[in-house]
Design an enzyme around this catalytic site. Structure first.
Site, PDB file in Angstrom:
ATOM      1  N   TYR A   1       0.871  -1.175   0.000  1.00  0.00           N
ATOM      2  CA  TYR A   1       0.000   0.000   0.000  1.00  0.00           C
ATOM      3  C   TYR A   1       0.908   1.225   0.000  1.00  0.00           C
ATOM      4  O   TYR A   1       1.609   1.485   0.981  1.00  0.00           O
ATOM      5  CB  TYR A   1      -0.908   0.014   1.227  1.00  0.00           C
ATOM      6  CG  TYR A   1      -2.045  -0.971   1.187  1.00  0.00           C
ATOM      7  CD1 TYR A   1      -3.342  -0.560   0.883  1.00  0.00           C
ATOM      8  CD2 TYR A   1      -1.836  -2.316   1.451  1.00  0.00           C
ATOM      9  CE1 TYR A   1      -4.398  -1.459   0.854  1.00  0.00           C
ATOM     10  CE2 TYR A   1      -2.884  -3.227   1.420  1.00  0.00           C
ATOM     11  CZ  TYR A   1      -4.159  -2.790   1.122  1.00  0.00           C
ATOM     12  OH  TYR A   1      -5.198  -3.694   1.087  1.00  0.00           O
TER      13      TYR A   1
ATOM     14  N   HIS B   1     -16.702  -4.703  -1.652  1.00  0.00           N
ATOM     15  CA  HIS B   1     -15.277  -5.045  -1.742  1.00  0.00           C
ATOM     16  C   HIS B   1     -14.909  -6.200  -0.815  1.00  0.00           C
ATOM     17  O   HIS B   1     -15.192  -6.172   0.388  1.00  0.00           O
ATOM     18  CB  HIS B   1     -14.429  -3.821  -1.379  1.00  0.00           C
ATOM     19  CG  HIS B   1     -12.954  -4.080  -1.398  1.00  0.00           C
ATOM     20  ND1 HIS B   1     -12.240  -4.222  -2.559  1.00  0.00           N
ATOM     21  CD2 HIS B   1     -12.054  -4.237  -0.390  1.00  0.00           C
ATOM     22  CE1 HIS B   1     -10.959  -4.446  -2.265  1.00  0.00           C
ATOM     23  NE2 HIS B   1     -10.836  -4.459  -0.952  1.00  0.00           N
TER      24      HIS B   1
END
Length: 666
Positions: free
Chosen positions: A171, A353
């Site tokens: 990330y 998601h």
């Protein structure tokens, strides 16, 4: 409603093409419409389904309707290869148990191209890799009408030559300052992903956060979890835009836009990109980001986004070997009561998601014990995570609950799947888009830590499991010897135990309240979907069953009747009346219980015009009509090839839905 499918396939003159649908993209169990020709050169269009062993089985009724087709000029004269284009229609729900029901959410389109000619289609092994090429794509057939606006200009927030680590999951965050024009307030009316082709295999999802505060924020980039990252970045928490793999551009409804810029608006934003570098490739650089379409003509409401579902931690987990295991994240009334305005909010969009094991996701609203649906995707895929406008906005009031439930399949996993950020870990999230904007950023839950600790202790004392209060949550989960009983016990803990809640503002600060030991949301009347027209009709027929079993015509009789129309010497008027009577008697006799193998008089070749399906007098939709081609009014040769008719007068839930699919070449 109707689905209109437009197919382009590069094939040789003897190849066959099948296109249709299945639950998750498998060929076994798929429902296909197959365009094929037999060894005598005659062309057919058949409704089939695929058995568990991969064999083609003809449907009793043909719901592949209103075909027209044409062959474009061959690209290879020696092989006779060219582009076949054909268009057909079918109902979204045909009421046939062998047909796929097309509904809102992810639709898996499957296709197969095989070598011909064929002696017959039935019992063909469609999974034979030697003679058949197959594929799958995902789409959303049922779309909500979007509002176009010409009064906008693009604004791009993206990385520039960002080095991507060679780890499987990363990330990376980058901070940007908005340019001077954003000193004046704008509305974002649409946003879309910007991903260079070389980054497509590794970019999994992206978010743009607003950095709220009056101070200057450092322009920084690096690992989002870097402990040395500037302290100020903890205030970059308010989601402005979110995208995940497979999502199309997202448009706001005409009454709302996402506020960007203006007096008192901090000009700093942070882009977060989740990279899924499964092959651990080194030396990669990325320029991905999100492109906004903005306007200075402000709309009535400012729109916002907040998160529902499970907290990002490893307290919730999925046992291995499960065909179906459900986790639910709760946004409880204690949170909505203190965070939402008195008049409530309108949810107009949703992005569901999960990671790799998620197969279905839904969010429901609970008010006064009654549960209603907000959004559901019954055939969810992590590779197709669109931000979807809801067909009808949902009004949420203070004191309501929002439950997000994710269904997982871990049949191929050997050990527990923990919650977390890695792709091999799991999430359960719904990014909901709403107006008017308020300060709620996150309303998510997980099992209470004390309840989870007691669960591990009980496993040790009652079953002798190698769990211990001195171990971490992950160590305890991985120490359990999982079986079906222990999976049931874990599900009972999650569904009955108390909750730990994350009820936070955009700044990351919690709303006022005590967010541990929260009770589960009480539901008195669970959501039950309205029965479809097919189900209503089926229930009606059950109350009035037929008196006797009707005789079914044999396949050999069908072929004889279709291929050998008698030549008449009687006058045309008498022949027409006789044929009408014969057809009616024949249809009454077989009661539509026959296999429809549909032949066309057009020979295979190079056509500048369309070949037309003559099975029914119901014309194809005007927008598909080729003005250069009209059916031959005097050609009665195919009138006995009846088809399941689609009524023009039927009330439809949706307009005609069109999709074009390019299958490439054999």
């Amino acid at each position: 409603g109707l689905a209109t499918v437009d197919i382009l396939a590069q094939i040789s003159s003897q190849d066959w093409v099948g296109v249709g649908f299945s639950d998750y993209g498998e060929l076994t169990g798929a429902d296909l419409c197959v365009f094929w020709r037999d060894w005598k050169g005659k062309i057919y269009f058949s409704d089939v389904h695929i058995s568990s062993s991969g064999l083609v089985q003809l449907d009793t009724l043909n719901h592949c309707n209103n075909l027209k087709w044409r062959i474009k000029k061959p690209m290879n004269q020696k092989r006779g290869a060219g582009t076949l284009e054909y268009v057909y229609q079918r109902k979204l729900d045909t009421c046939d148990p062998n047909d796929y029901r097309i509904e809102d959410g992810t639709t898996h389109v499957v296709w197969a191209i095989g070598r011909g000619p064929l002696f017959k289609l039935e019992a063909l092994n469609i999974t034979s890799s030697d003679n058949v090429r197959t594929g799958m794509s995902r789409t959303r057939f049922i779309q909500v009408k979007e509002e176009k606006s010409a009064d906008s200009r693009p604004f791009l927030v993206r990385n520039q030559n960002l080095s991507v680590p060679d780890s499987e999951t990363a990330y990376l965050c980058s901070v940007f300052k908005l340019p001077k024009p954003f000193h004046r307030k704008h509305h974002v009316i649409e946003y879309r992903p910007y991903i260079p082709e070389e980054s497509l295999p590794i970019v999994h999802h992206m978010e743009v956060f607003h950095c709220e505060g009056e101070e200057e924020f450092p322009i920084w980039s690096g690992n989002c979890a870097d402990q040395s990252a500037p302290e100020e970045l903890r205030k970059c928490k308010k989601v402005l835009a979110a995208w995940a793999i497979g999502a199309r551009p997202f448009q706001y409804p005409k009454e709302a836009g996402l506020a960007l810029g203006g007096p008192g608006f901090s000009p700093y934003v942070m882009l977060e990109v989740h990279f899924n570098n499964q092959e651990r490739l080194a030396g990669l650089v990325d320029d991905s980001g999100i492109e906004f379409l903005v306007t200075q003509n402000l709309r009535k409401f400012d729109a916002g986004i907040f998160e529902l579902g499970l907290e990002y931690n490893n307290k919730m987990a999925i046992p291995p070997g499960m065909d179906k295991f459900i986790l639910t994240g709760s946004c409880v009334p204690e949170c909505t009561a203190v965070s939402l305005p008195v008049t409530g909010i309108m949810i107009f969009g949703s992005q569901l998601h999960t990671h790799g094991t998620g197969v279905q996701v839904q969010t429901t609203l609970v008010r006064d014990g009654q549960e209603t649906m907000v959004n559901i995707d019954r055939h969810y895929s992590t590779h197709f995570q669109e931000i979807r406008l809801l067909s009808k906005p949902v009004h949420v009031l203070p004191g309501d609950s929002l439950l997000t439930s994710c269904t997982y399949s871990t049949l191929t996993r050997q050990n527990i799947t923990l919650g977390g950020f890695g792709f091999q870990e799991e999430m359960c999230v719904n990014y909901v888009h709403y107006y008017p904007k308020n300060d709620l950023e996150v309303c998510k839950s997980s099992v209470d830590s004390d309840d989870l600790s007691n669960y591990f202790d009980n496993l040790k004392t009652e079953e002798g499991q190698d769990t211990d209060s001195t171990k971490s949550v992950e160590e305890n989960y991985r120490a359990i010897r999982w079986n079906k009983k222990r999976a049931v016990d874990l599900d009972r803990l999650y569904s009955r135990g108390s909750l730990s809640l994350q009820c936070t503002r955009g700044s990351g600060e919690p709303f006022q309240g005590f967010w541990n030991k929260i009770s589960q949301v009480k539901i008195n009347d669970r959501y039950k979907p309205e029965p479809s027209q097919c189900e209503k009709s089926s229930n009606l027929h059950k109350s009035n069953p037929p008196e006797e079993k009707l005789k079914r015509i044999s396949e050999s009789e069908e072929w004889a009747e279709i291929e050998n129309p008698q030549k008449h010497t009687t006058p045309p008027e008498e022949r027409s009346r006789a044929k009408t009577t014969a057809v009616k008697k024949r249809m009454d006799h077989i009661h539509m219980h026959k296999r429809f193998l549909n032949k066309y008089s057009n020979e295979w070749g190079d056509y500048d015009t369309w070949g037309v399906d003559k099975r029914t007098d119901w014309e194809i939709s005007p927008e598909l009509e080729d003005t250069k081609t009209k059916p031959d009014e005097d050609d009665d040769s195919e009138r006995y090839s009846e088809n399941v008719e689609i009524s023009k007068d039927e009330d439809e839930d949706y307009n005609i839905i069109e999709k074009r699919i390019n299958l490439g070449s054999m």
